[in-house]
Design a protein around this motif. Structure first.
Motif, mmCIF file in Angstrom:
data_model
loop_
_atom_site.group_PDB
_atom_site.id
_atom_site.type_symbol
_atom_site.label_atom_id
_atom_site.label_comp_id
_atom_site.label_asym_id
_atom_site.label_seq_id
_atom_site.Cartn_x
_atom_site.Cartn_y
_atom_site.Cartn_z
ATOM 1 N N LEU A 108 6.887 0.731 10.935
ATOM 2 C CA LEU A 108 6.783 1.084 9.522
ATOM 3 C C LEU A 108 6.628 2.592 9.420
ATOM 4 O O LEU A 108 6.458 3.268 10.435
ATOM 5 C CB LEU A 108 5.583 0.371 8.889
ATOM 6 C CG LEU A 108 5.594 -1.162 8.971
ATOM 7 C CD1 LEU A 108 4.277 -1.727 8.454
ATOM 8 C CD2 LEU A 108 6.759 -1.734 8.207
ATOM 9 N N THR A 109 6.708 3.114 8.218
ATOM 10 C CA THR A 109 6.437 4.535 7.999
ATOM 11 C C THR A 109 5.330 4.663 6.973
ATOM 12 O O THR A 109 5.245 3.870 6.025
ATOM 13 C CB THR A 109 7.693 5.289 7.506
ATOM 14 O OG1 THR A 109 8.181 4.661 6.330
ATOM 15 C CG2 THR A 109 8.778 5.298 8.572
ATOM 16 N N ASP A 110 4.476 5.662 7.180
ATOM 17 C CA ASP A 110 3.432 5.900 6.193
ATOM 18 C C ASP A 110 4.048 6.589 4.977
ATOM 19 O O ASP A 110 5.232 6.943 4.994
ATOM 20 C CB ASP A 110 2.264 6.678 6.809
ATOM 21 C CG ASP A 110 2.594 8.116 7.184
ATOM 22 O OD1 ASP A 110 3.593 8.682 6.682
ATOM 23 O OD2 ASP A 110 1.835 8.692 7.981
ATOM 24 N N LEU A 147 0.802 -1.218 0.000
ATOM 25 C CA LEU A 147 0.000 0.000 0.000
ATOM 26 C C LEU A 147 0.842 1.279 0.000
ATOM 27 O O LEU A 147 0.301 2.373 -0.095
ATOM 28 C CB LEU A 147 -0.939 0.009 1.211
ATOM 29 C CG LEU A 147 -1.998 -1.086 1.227
ATOM 30 C CD1 LEU A 147 -2.754 -1.080 2.546
ATOM 31 C CD2 LEU A 147 -2.957 -0.905 0.050
ATOM 32 N N GLY A 148 2.165 1.135 0.141
ATOM 33 C CA GLY A 148 3.030 2.310 0.094
ATOM 34 C C GLY A 148 3.768 2.623 1.370
ATOM 35 O O GLY A 148 4.459 3.639 1.450
ATOM 36 N N ALA A 149 3.646 1.773 2.394
ATOM 37 C CA ALA A 149 4.404 1.991 3.625
ATOM 38 C C ALA A 149 5.883 1.699 3.379
ATOM 39 O O ALA A 149 6.238 0.982 2.440
ATOM 40 C CB ALA A 149 3.872 1.088 4.741
ATOM 41 N N GLY A 150 6.722 2.261 4.215
ATOM 42 C CA GLY A 150 8.145 1.961 4.193
ATOM 43 C C GLY A 150 8.503 1.190 5.449
ATOM 44 O O GLY A 150 7.737 1.158 6.411
ATOM 45 N N LYS A 151 9.680 0.553 5.437
ATOM 46 C CA LYS A 151 10.148 -0.184 6.616
ATOM 47 C C LYS A 151 11.559 0.286 6.952
ATOM 48 O O LYS A 151 12.508 -0.015 6.231
ATOM 49 C CB LYS A 151 10.144 -1.690 6.367
ATOM 50 C CG LYS A 151 10.563 -2.476 7.603
ATOM 51 C CD LYS A 151 10.505 -3.970 7.364
ATOM 52 C CE LYS A 151 10.975 -4.725 8.596
ATOM 53 N NZ LYS A 151 11.061 -6.165 8.342
#
Length: 123
Positions: A110-112, A93-97
């Motif tokens: 995670l990051t939005d 969905l587009g989150a980062g780790k």
């Protein structure tokens, strides 16, 4: 199909966690978390929602609404899926780790898409 995620905690950066917790306790009537201290204080709501306050060195207060200093908060979501399943879906969905994962296999950070960090935790 959306994930089954339940908001379980909100954590705010601040210069003085006990003072900010006292303010919100007075404003909301929430009960203090028993392990609150000078670095991290918290409040508990009867339905399980936790409101936390963490000390940040050189904290700069948000300058809302102009956002010269952006708002700071951290969201935690309780998930029904496994951490691996939820993480994979959120990354799709587009989150980062971030590389730094301080909670081992208890939670994932995670990051939005805008870069705000949030955690996912299992029930």
């Amino acid at each position: 199909m959306p994930l089954q995620m339940e908001l379980v905690a909100i954590t705010l950066d601040c210069p003085d966690p006990p003072a900010l917790a006292a303010f919100y306790r007075q404003a909301t009537g929430l009960e203090p978390h028993p392990s609150s201290d000078a670095e991290f204080a918290g409040l508990n709501r009867g339905d399980g929602l936790f409101l936390g306050f963490q000390r940040v060195e050189d904290y700069r207060a948000p300058t809302w609404p102009d956002q010269i200093v952006p708002q700071q908060l951290h969201l935690c979501f309780k998930i029904a899926e496994s951490l691996d399943e939820a993480e994979a879906r959120l990354l799709e969905l587009g989150a980062g780790k971030p590389d730094h994962q301080p909670h081992g296999d208890k939670a994932r950070v995670l990051t939005d898409p805008a870069g705000h960090p949030f955690c996912i935790v299992t029930r």
